[in-house]
Enzyme design. Structure first.
Site, PDB file in Angstrom:
ATOM      1  N   LEU A 196       0.511 -35.160   8.259  1.00  0.00           N
ATOM      2  CA  LEU A 196       1.015 -34.522   9.481  1.00  0.00           C
ATOM      3  C   LEU A 196       0.405 -35.153  10.718  1.00  0.00           C
ATOM      4  O   LEU A 196      -0.615 -35.839  10.660  1.00  0.00           O
ATOM      5  CB  LEU A 196       0.726 -33.023   9.417  1.00  0.00           C
ATOM      6  CG  LEU A 196       1.506 -32.304   8.300  1.00  0.00           C
ATOM      7  CD1 LEU A 196       0.857 -30.988   7.921  1.00  0.00           C
ATOM      8  CD2 LEU A 196       2.959 -32.107   8.715  1.00  0.00           C
ATOM      9  N   THR A 201      -4.507 -37.918  10.001  1.00  0.00           N
ATOM     10  CA  THR A 201      -5.728 -38.303  10.723  1.00  0.00           C
ATOM     11  C   THR A 201      -6.118 -37.145  11.636  1.00  0.00           C
ATOM     12  O   THR A 201      -5.401 -36.822  12.586  1.00  0.00           O
ATOM     13  CB  THR A 201      -5.501 -39.578  11.559  1.00  0.00           C
ATOM     14  OG1 THR A 201      -5.052 -40.617  10.698  1.00  0.00           O
ATOM     15  CG2 THR A 201      -6.800 -40.004  12.240  1.00  0.00           C
ATOM     16  N   LYS A 247     -12.271 -43.027   9.324  1.00  0.00           N
ATOM     17  CA  LYS A 247     -10.954 -43.261   9.940  1.00  0.00           C
ATOM     18  C   LYS A 247     -11.038 -43.219  11.480  1.00  0.00           C
ATOM     19  O   LYS A 247     -10.432 -44.053  12.157  1.00  0.00           O
ATOM     20  CB  LYS A 247      -9.959 -42.209   9.426  1.00  0.00           C
ATOM     21  CG  LYS A 247      -8.587 -42.250  10.070  1.00  0.00           C
ATOM     22  CD  LYS A 247      -7.801 -43.505   9.759  1.00  0.00           C
ATOM     23  CE  LYS A 247      -6.503 -43.525  10.566  1.00  0.00           C
ATOM     24  NZ  LYS A 247      -5.707 -44.728  10.332  1.00  0.00           N
ATOM     25  N   LYS A 267      -4.093 -39.613  20.400  1.00  0.00           N
ATOM     26  CA  LYS A 267      -4.658 -38.483  19.638  1.00  0.00           C
ATOM     27  C   LYS A 267      -5.883 -38.939  18.846  1.00  0.00           C
ATOM     28  O   LYS A 267      -6.906 -38.239  18.800  1.00  0.00           O
ATOM     29  CB  LYS A 267      -3.565 -37.912  18.727  1.00  0.00           C
ATOM     30  CG  LYS A 267      -3.975 -36.833  17.765  1.00  0.00           C
ATOM     31  CD  LYS A 267      -4.324 -37.315  16.373  1.00  0.00           C
ATOM     32  CE  LYS A 267      -3.223 -38.052  15.662  1.00  0.00           C
ATOM     33  NZ  LYS A 267      -3.544 -38.405  14.278  1.00  0.00           N
TER      34      LYS A 267
HETATM   35  P1  NAP Z   1       5.318 -39.171  12.545  1.00  0.00           P
HETATM   36  O1  NAP Z   1       6.375 -40.057  12.023  1.00  0.00           O
HETATM   37  O2  NAP Z   1       5.406 -38.682  13.942  1.00  0.00           O
HETATM   38  O3  NAP Z   1       5.187 -37.914  11.547  1.00  0.00           O
HETATM   39  C1  NAP Z   1       4.468 -36.772  11.902  1.00  0.00           C
HETATM   40  C2  NAP Z   1       4.747 -35.671  10.895  1.00  0.00           C
HETATM   41  O4  NAP Z   1       4.105 -34.449  11.333  1.00  0.00           O
HETATM   42  C3  NAP Z   1       6.238 -35.328  10.788  1.00  0.00           C
HETATM   43  O5  NAP Z   1       6.511 -34.940   9.461  1.00  0.00           O
HETATM   44  C4  NAP Z   1       6.371 -34.146  11.736  1.00  0.00           C
HETATM   45  O6  NAP Z   1       7.485 -33.331  11.501  1.00  0.00           O
HETATM   46  C5  NAP Z   1       5.100 -33.415  11.425  1.00  0.00           C
HETATM   47  N1  NAP Z   1       4.724 -32.464  12.468  1.00  0.00           N
HETATM   48  C6  NAP Z   1       4.292 -32.738  13.732  1.00  0.00           C
HETATM   49  N2  NAP Z   1       4.005 -31.602  14.393  1.00  0.00           N
HETATM   50  C7  NAP Z   1       4.275 -30.584  13.536  1.00  0.00           C
HETATM   51  C8  NAP Z   1       4.186 -29.182  13.625  1.00  0.00           C
HETATM   52  N3  NAP Z   1       3.728 -28.570  14.744  1.00  0.00           N
HETATM   53  N4  NAP Z   1       4.545 -28.445  12.554  1.00  0.00           N
HETATM   54  C9  NAP Z   1       4.990 -29.052  11.431  1.00  0.00           C
HETATM   55  N5  NAP Z   1       5.093 -30.382  11.266  1.00  0.00           N
HETATM   56  C10 NAP Z   1       4.733 -31.143  12.311  1.00  0.00           C
HETATM   57  O7  NAP Z   1       3.876 -39.859  12.450  1.00  0.00           O
HETATM   58  P2  NAP Z   1       3.222 -40.761  11.314  1.00  0.00           P
HETATM   59  O8  NAP Z   1       3.046 -42.120  11.878  1.00  0.00           O
HETATM   60  O9  NAP Z   1       3.918 -40.582  10.011  1.00  0.00           O
HETATM   61  O10 NAP Z   1       1.767 -40.114  11.288  1.00  0.00           O
HETATM   62  C11 NAP Z   1       1.398 -39.087  10.382  1.00  0.00           C
HETATM   63  C12 NAP Z   1      -0.133 -39.085  10.303  1.00  0.00           C
HETATM   64  O11 NAP Z   1      -0.564 -40.339   9.755  1.00  0.00           O
HETATM   65  C13 NAP Z   1      -0.824 -38.952  11.671  1.00  0.00           C
HETATM   66  O12 NAP Z   1      -1.987 -38.171  11.517  1.00  0.00           O
HETATM   67  C14 NAP Z   1      -1.169 -40.389  12.025  1.00  0.00           C
HETATM   68  O13 NAP Z   1      -2.270 -40.471  12.901  1.00  0.00           O
HETATM   69  C15 NAP Z   1      -1.485 -40.946  10.645  1.00  0.00           C
HETATM   70  N6  NAP Z   1      -1.363 -42.414  10.497  1.00  0.00           N
HETATM   71  C16 NAP Z   1      -0.274 -43.071  11.002  1.00  0.00           C
HETATM   72  C17 NAP Z   1      -0.173 -44.450  10.822  1.00  0.00           C
HETATM   73  C18 NAP Z   1       0.983 -45.267  11.353  1.00  0.00           C
HETATM   74  O14 NAP Z   1       0.834 -46.497  11.463  1.00  0.00           O
HETATM   75  N7  NAP Z   1       2.143 -44.669  11.668  1.00  0.00           N
HETATM   76  C19 NAP Z   1      -1.183 -45.142  10.144  1.00  0.00           C
HETATM   77  C20 NAP Z   1      -2.258 -44.441   9.623  1.00  0.00           C
HETATM   78  C21 NAP Z   1      -2.334 -43.066   9.809  1.00  0.00           C
HETATM   79  P3  NAP Z   1       8.899 -33.710  12.190  1.00  0.00           P
HETATM   80  O15 NAP Z   1       9.506 -34.734  11.296  1.00  0.00           O
HETATM   81  O16 NAP Z   1       9.622 -32.417  12.228  1.00  0.00           O
HETATM   82  O17 NAP Z   1       8.587 -34.230  13.577  1.00  0.00           O
END
Ligand code: NAP
Length: 285
Positions: free
Chosen positions: A59, A90, A165, A233
């Site tokens: 998330l 994260t 992380k 964030k």
């Molecule tokens: P993302 O595509 O924006 O996905 C975020 C997820 O969180 C979605 O499923 C979203 O739901 C959900 N969400 C957000 N607010 C919410 C709420 N209030 N209630 C319920 N669900 C909620 O981002 P992501 O890149 O996959 O990132 C996910 C995590 O992985 C984060 O913590 C990020 O820091 C970490 N991360 C990301 C990367 C990268 O390169 N992208 C790499 C390493 C780690 P919806 O689909 O409804 O918006």
């Protein structure tokens, strides 16, 4: 739970390896490819909880994790006793420890296991898991992690995966904003972009992670691998961890505010490398 950029790819790899999935995402449409391939949809996190003994969450930030775990229809009260919740979001170390306390109070085991790697690595099962938790709990989900990634670093007890992380992303965020500032300085001094990029991006002073962003930096098309808003964030997560540990984070906190200014200028949903474009557009003299 959480089928965004990272969670979507991770879940698909589990499914492609033969695991039966029960899935939930706030925006239901993102689950459709998994449902088409046989996954079971749950209408709420609590409905999902009653059907699983191993749960991965991916998330956006701590508020999202807290809401999905403990809010109305949250999963935590419904997870069966003895089940294992692995949070790959994260967050910050003290938040992970608070989730551990909440989980234990309900006889649920908890591990923090944020990942490194981005959209492509999530899709290709090449992630690295940074794990905080017990050896026994890690052993219980090691096959699933090995299905989604290529490396597991067991850092220590709960909170320690998240500790590594936030340090890792602090490095990446500061390096990217430092590159952006310096590159714009070079362009303002009259060095053409190609000469500047050829030299800087082929030199040991610029991190390979930034060199890989060259196509985005040159084209100005910041199709998203890691949203800039989540990088801001993560600097906030590092800032909280720094405050709580008595450490100091002067560069990280300045960078955090630069990314925030970029968000206020509508760069938040672009790839975080768009911080270069933000510097270029906003500080061009
Ligand atoms: P993302 O595509 O924006 O996905 C975020 C997820 O969180 C979605 O499923 C979203 O739901 C959900 N969400 C957000 N607010 C919410 C709420 N209030 N209630 C319920 N669900 C909620 O981002 P992501 O890149 O996959 O990132 C996910 C995590 O992985 C984060 O913590 C990020 O820091 C970490 N991360 C990301 C990367 C990268 O390169 N992208 C790499 C390493 C780690 P919806 O689909 O409804 O918006």
């Amino acid at each position: 739970i959480g089928l965004g950029i990272m969670g979507g790819g991770m879940a698909a790899n589990l499914q492609n390896s033969g695991y039966d999935l029960v899935v939930y995402n706030r925006t239901a449409e993102k689950a459709q490819p998994l449902l088409d391939a046989g996954a079971t949809w749950a209408d709420s996190p609590s409905e999902l909880a009653a059907q699983v003994s191993l749960l991965f969450t991916v998330l956006a930030h701590p508020d999202a994790v807290a809401e999905v775990a403990l809010g109305d229809d949250g999963f935590l009260p419904l997870l069966p006793a003895g089940s294992l919740w692995v949070d790959c979001s994260t967050t910050n170390p003290s938040f992970a420890r608070r989730m551990d306390v909440q989980a234990r109070a309900r006889d649920v085991r908890f591990m923090d296991a944020p990942v490194t790697g981005s959209k492509d690595q999530a899709a290709k099962a090449e992630l690295t898991f940074l794990v905080g938790g017990s050896e026994e709990d890690l052993d219980d989900c090691r096959p699933e992690m090995e299905t989604m990634g290529q490396r597991i670093v067991h850092v220590g007890d709960v909170g320690m995966g998240t500790s590594l992380k936030v340090v890792f992303n602090h490095q990446l965020a500061v390096a990217m904003s430092s590159f952006a500032e310096g590159a714009v300085l070079g362009q303002e001094l009259g060095i053409d972009q190609e000469t500047l990029f050829d030299f800087l991006l082929d030199s040991p002073v610029v991190a390979p992670a930034i060199t890989r962003k060259r196509p985005k930096l040159e084209s100005g098309e910041y199709d998203v691998d890691f949203p800039l808003q989540w990088m801001q964030k993560d600097l906030h997560m590092a800032s909280i961890a720094s405050f709580e540990s008595g450490s100091a984070l002067p560069l990280g906190n300045v960078a955090k505010e630069m990314y925030r200014l970029a968000m206020r200028s509508s760069y938040g949903e672009m790839d975080f490398s768009a911080i270069y474009q933000f510097f270029y557009e906003e500080w061009e003299v």
